[in-house]
Structure formats: C-alpha cells, structure tokens
Design a protein around this motif. Structure first.
Motif, PDB file in Angstrom:
ATOM      1  N   LEU A 227      13.554   6.140  35.444  1.00 13.57           N
ATOM      2  CA  LEU A 227      12.867   5.302  34.481  1.00 13.57           C
ATOM      3  C   LEU A 227      11.960   6.169  33.615  1.00 13.57           C
ATOM      4  O   LEU A 227      11.118   6.912  34.122  1.00 13.57           O
ATOM      5  CB  LEU A 227      12.028   4.247  35.205  1.00 13.57           C
ATOM      6  N   CYS A 228      12.106   6.082  32.312  1.00 12.87           N
ATOM      7  CA  CYS A 228      11.246   6.801  31.366  1.00 12.87           C
ATOM      8  C   CYS A 228      10.042   5.917  31.061  1.00 12.87           C
ATOM      9  O   CYS A 228      10.203   4.765  30.636  1.00 12.87           O
ATOM     10  CB  CYS A 228      12.023   7.111  30.092  1.00 12.87           C
ATOM     11  N   THR A 229       8.850   6.437  31.266  1.00 14.23           N
ATOM     12  CA  THR A 229       7.652   5.598  31.132  1.00 14.23           C
ATOM     13  C   THR A 229       6.804   5.889  29.900  1.00 14.23           C
ATOM     14  O   THR A 229       6.049   5.029  29.474  1.00 14.23           O
ATOM     15  CB  THR A 229       6.774   5.744  32.387  1.00 14.23           C
ATOM     16  N   PHE A 230       6.906   7.062  29.355  1.00 17.39           N
ATOM     17  CA  PHE A 230       6.135   7.405  28.154  1.00 17.39           C
ATOM     18  C   PHE A 230       7.087   7.996  27.108  1.00 17.39           C
ATOM     19  O   PHE A 230       7.989   8.776  27.446  1.00 17.39           O
ATOM     20  CB  PHE A 230       5.056   8.446  28.461  1.00 17.39           C
ATOM     21  N   SER A 231       6.872   7.658  25.859  1.00 15.64           N
ATOM     22  CA  SER A 231       7.655   8.252  24.778  1.00 15.64           C
ATOM     23  C   SER A 231       7.175   9.668  24.502  1.00 15.64           C
ATOM     24  O   SER A 231       6.103  10.079  24.963  1.00 15.64           O
ATOM     25  CB  SER A 231       7.510   7.412  23.501  1.00 15.64           C
ATOM     26  N   LYS A 232       7.952  10.391  23.728  1.00  9.69           N
ATOM     27  CA  LYS A 232       7.553  11.741  23.327  1.00  9.69           C
ATOM     28  C   LYS A 232       6.220  11.687  22.575  1.00  9.69           C
ATOM     29  O   LYS A 232       5.331  12.523  22.798  1.00  9.69           O
ATOM     30  CB  LYS A 232       8.625  12.366  22.437  1.00  9.69           C
ATOM     31  N   GLU A 233       6.065  10.703  21.709  1.00 10.68           N
ATOM     32  CA  GLU A 233       4.836  10.574  20.925  1.00 10.68           C
ATOM     33  C   GLU A 233       3.637  10.263  21.818  1.00 10.68           C
ATOM     34  O   GLU A 233       2.527  10.755  21.586  1.00 10.68           O
ATOM     35  CB  GLU A 233       5.012   9.492  19.859  1.00 10.68           C
TER      36      GLU A 233
END
Length: 423
Positions: A227-233
C-alpha cells in the motif's frame, strides 16, 4: 589578593582537567581495517580520553598508561545499527500493541535495559527509527546516555513517526467510540505533515521517520504491491521541511510506488525494502540513497509466527538483497531489533553473508557505510587518530567467520570500557 585567588582557581582547574585525562593502550592481536579490508597483526591503539590518538605496530606505550591486552582477539570499530527500536520488546509484537498495555514510564525502563544490552553486544551507535508510540522517551534515553546517567550506545532518534489514517502504525480493532492514541502521528494533510516534522524537531528528534507504505497485512496478496501511503509530492514536502531544520528522513517502504516516491523525493534511506524493483534500485544508486534491509526480522523464530505472507516475503527479500549488491546500492546495516531480542542484532550479519555478501562487506555496512548514512564518518566507523575510541573485540576473526560478531568479548565507547578486560 583577588588576582592571586583567581590564579589559584585557574591552576586548580588545569590540574583537575589534567588528572581526568587518561591514556589507555590496547594491544590488538588482529585489527580489522574496514576501509582497505586488511586484517593487521599485533597493532597498538593509543587512546587519549575519548579519542584515538595513534594506531600502529610501533606505537610507544607511555609509562603511566592503562594497558588492555587483546592480543588473543580480533579488534574492530564499534558497530552501528541503523534501524532499531529501543522502546520495543519482542512481546510487543503481539495482537495488542504496547501503547495499550504498557505505561510510557515502564517502556522507558525497558528501553534503558535494551540500550545496555545492545551496547554490550558491540553496538556503540544506534539510529532509532520510531519510538513506537512511546512519544519522546527515546529522546530522554539518548540524553541520559549522553550525560553519563545510564550506559548505552550513542543514539540518534526519530521519536514519533509520520503515517496516515488507516495506514501503518494505526491501532486496529479498537472501539471507535473510545479515544486511544495511535502509535504514530496521523498526517492526512500537507499542513499536518509540516506540523509533525516541526513537532519532532521541537522536542529533540535527530531525524524524521515516515511510513511511505503500509504494514505487511496491506500488501496485495495477488500482486505483492505494498500500500502506497504518501505521494512523491507529500514526501518531498516532508524531506524539504526536515532539511530546513538540518534533519534527514528515513522512509519505511517495502517497495512499489511508495518506495519509488521516497527515493525520488530525496529521503536519506529506505527501510526494509524487501520488494524493491529494478527501477527503484537503479534510482537509489543514481541518487545515493541508502538501504537498511532488516533481513532477519521477517524470519519468524517459531512455526506459528511464519505466516503465509512472511513465507512469500523471505525469498523476495533475498533476491532484492542480491540484486542490490550487484547494482551497487549503499547497504547500511539495520536490524529492526526490538521486534526481536535486544543484544542479538549480530544475527543480521550471519544472514547477510548467507545471502552472498562477503564478511568484510558486511562489516563495512555496520561501520563505514553506516557512519556515512548518519553523517558521522569523521567521528566513527574506523579506528584512526582523531576519531572516537569506539572499539570492540571478538572471540575469533569475523573477517573469516562472520559468526564471531555474535561473540563480542570487549566493548569500549568513547574511551570508556563497558564490557571486558579493564586492566
């Protein structure tokens, strides 16, 4: 008369400081030099106070020096573990987290004992990446060690970590009508992320920890995508705010988009990373991102703990580790100790070598590379003049037999002996 009194006081201070200066000589039967990979015979290490003053085979031994005879042992720099949790214990890995079952005061007491165990195992420096819901107790333990109140490794601490609601380090199965704090800071907006970084800086953290992917139960069992929880930005915002305060960011990232976002955003290190893909590994090489693999923590000690997900993770972790070595990723030693028994971190060396790393490179990961990761390469990581006298000795030669690092018989940190022969 006042001038005479002032002169006497000054002379007293000079004499007092001189008497506190102690010269210690270590006779090393074998000395591992991590930079060159050499194992030097019959070396003399001259320690003046907290620092190394001289090293070599022809160093003169002062008449009044304290001599420590390690001529039957192998001597090497104090070890550095870059992924630890001194406020976590193995029993805390159960269904009910310690934030529910233990007071912060009790966890601090346990952390004091854990710090001593890790020091006596040869780890003179730890990077502690998340207090696991114990707030700023890691800051207190660090400060107590620095002030000489308690024994322990040199600590660099992250205190509370950043996560999102429903992501990693959230309490599960709790009645939503009851207000219970989560083990990490829930940062669901950009403003909350900035505020969280400033909060840990305000209360004394040395680095910032972010959970860029979820927990193992949030790995897609079909695709094995975490699960990806934070965007690159998002992570760029966290990294830039941390950088403004002179702090690095460590990213918990198993792989997938969360790991890629972390590397592109400029984190200092990726933690765990058992499913890092080739593209992300290549980016890590290009950008100089460090990796703390923490291999052993996913290998359950009992059949009951070996879940189906762990069984799938272990071979992927091994494959990723071998790829990373071939591609030239900067691998820094990290264990996740606390999830298993403190004082046993050296088992990670054994697994690294089992997976194909040369013993000397495993030693480098916990000395030279680790010191670079934490930006202390001018102070620790090797035994050479001017650096802190962080020195350990093993029964056997870990350059030949890596298991020797599980048999540490002597520990010195900043010139003070904490384990082994004192005279």
């Amino acid at each position: 008369m006042q001038r005479i009194i002032s002169l006497i006081a000054t002379l007293s201070l000079i004499l007092a400081s001189s008497s506190l200066s102690q010269i210690t000589v270590i006779k090393a039967g074998r000395l591992i030099e991590p930079k060159s990979g050499s194992v030097l015979a019959n070396q003399i290490i001259l320690v003046d106070g907290s620092r190394v003053k001289a090293v070599g085979s022809n160093v003169s031994i002062p008449r009044d020096a304290t001599v420590i005879d390690l001529s039957k042992h192998t001597v090497l720099p104090g070890l550095i573990d870059c992924h630890t949790h001194i406020l976590l214990q193995p029993e805390d890995e159960g269904a009910i987290p310690p934030i529910i079952t233990k007071s912060q005061a009790f966890r601090t007491v346990q952390g004091v004992a854990a710090a001593r165990k890790d020091l006596e195992a040869g780890f003179t420096t730890l990077r502690d990446v998340d207090s696991e819901g114990a707030g700023f107790a890691d800051v207190a333990i660090r400060d107590a060690i620095n002030q000489g109140i308690i024994p322990g490794p040199r600590l660099l601490v992250a205190a509370d970590a950043l996560t999102i609601t429903a992501g990693h380090m959230n309490l599960e199965g709790i009645n939503p009508d009851i207000q219970v704090p989560d083990p990490a800071m829930l940062t669901d907006s950009r403003d909350a992320m900035i505020a969280a970084v400033r909060r840990v800086v305000k209360y004394g953290a040395d680095l910032v920890k972010v959970y860029a992917t979820g927990r193992t139960s949030q790995i897609n069992p079909v695709t094995m995508e975490p699960l990806c929880t934070f965007s690159k930005e998002d992570i760029e915002l966290i990294v830039n705010e941390a950088k403004r305060w002179g702090k690095d960011v460590a990213s918990h990232a198993y792989g997938g988009q969360g790991a890629k976002n972390s590397v592109l955003a400029g984190v200092r290190s990726v933690e765990h990373g058992m499913m890092l893909d080739d593209e992300t590994l290549k980016l890590m090489v290009e950008r100089g991102t460090y990796w703390c693999p923490t291999l052993c923590v996913y290998i359950a000690e009992t059949p009951l703990g070996m879940t189906e997900m762990r069984k799938r993770i272990i071979p992927l972790h091994k494959e990723t580790f071998q790829k990373a070595m071939r591609m030239g990723v900067k691998i820094a030693f990290g264990t996740d100790v606390g999830a298993y028994e403190h004082g046993t971190s050296a088992r990670e060396f054994v697994k690294m070598v089992e997976y194909g790393m040369r013993p000397i490179d495993a030693i480098r990961s916990a000395t030279i590379t680790a010191s670079e990761l934490i930006r202390m390469e001018k102070e620790i990581g090797t035994i050479e003049p001017g650096k802190y006298a962080d020195i350990i000795a093993t029964d056997g030669n870990p350059a030949d037999d890596i298991k020797a690092l599980t048999r540490v018989v002597f520990v010195m940190k900043e010139g003070k002996v904490y384990k082994g022969m004192k005279d």
